[in-house]
Design an enzyme around this catalytic site. Sequence first.
Site, PDB file in Angstrom:
ATOM      1  N   HIS A  72       0.834  -1.056   0.070  1.00 26.72           N
ATOM      2  CA  HIS A  72      -0.011   0.013  -0.005  1.00 26.72           C
ATOM      3  C   HIS A  72       0.922   1.347   0.105  1.00 26.72           C
ATOM      4  O   HIS A  72       0.452   2.498  -0.141  1.00 26.72           O
ATOM      5  CB  HIS A  72      -1.004  -0.066   1.246  1.00 26.72           C
ATOM      6  N   ASP A 107       0.150  -7.662   1.531  1.00 20.62           N
ATOM      7  CA  ASP A 107       0.443  -6.329   1.635  1.00 20.62           C
ATOM      8  C   ASP A 107       1.919  -6.012   1.665  1.00 20.62           C
ATOM      9  O   ASP A 107       2.571  -5.341   2.646  1.00 20.62           O
ATOM     10  CB  ASP A 107      -0.134  -5.505   3.058  1.00 20.62           C
ATOM     11  N   SER A 183       4.632   2.383   7.865  1.00 20.88           N
ATOM     12  CA  SER A 183       4.369   1.398   7.023  1.00 20.88           C
ATOM     13  C   SER A 183       5.367   0.938   6.345  1.00 20.88           C
ATOM     14  O   SER A 183       5.976   1.546   5.541  1.00 20.88           O
ATOM     15  CB  SER A 183       3.055   1.816   6.421  1.00 20.88           C
TER      16      SER A 183
END
Length: 214
Positions: A72, A107, A183
Amino acid sequence: MRTFVTSLAAATALCLVAAPAMAENKPLTPRQIYKTYGKGVVLVFGTAGSAQGSAGTGSIISADGQVLTNAHVVAKNGRPFKRVFVYLKPDKHRYKAIVVDMNKDLDLALLKIVKAPEDLTVINMVSPDDVEIGEPVVAIGHPETGGLWTLTTGSVSSLIKDFQGIKGKHVFQTEASVNRGNSGGPLLNAYGHLIGINTSISRKAADGLAITDI
């Protein structure tokens, strides 16, 4: 998923082999981990061509400039951004990168730095199967509205198999503070080895009540 796993396995086989056995090493302090492996953490920025885009963190996992991060961070609606850049510590020098492979269900994304410099700091991996609840961990990344290459500490507080019903997506819960911008960054054990990728945070429960640091 099988294609991505094959790509990742080929990219990281040497990392797993190169990581010394834990029993032969002494645990490092968070300060030592940061000084030794901080340069192996990169700032990742993906954009469709405008000044706006997505920012996150990644880990250098091979000497030729392969980087592991979240899908992402480098993609939107399942499609990689047109432009992806990584910034290296300490001078934040920018390099172009390409998305080698990605899997939105897990992810995860594998990047390759274009014309990577020599003498990159590589973060070695170890098997997550050896990780236990209570094990100390550190996270390095770029949290929103925070400083670049920040260090937070904590411990593994839970092990969850097939997270959110996704087969093969096994996760650790940790109370090490992470926020958006972390992230894709590394979760490291006391030996500076990569045991996981910081992927998501929970701030609200299903009934709307606030959650702290999950």
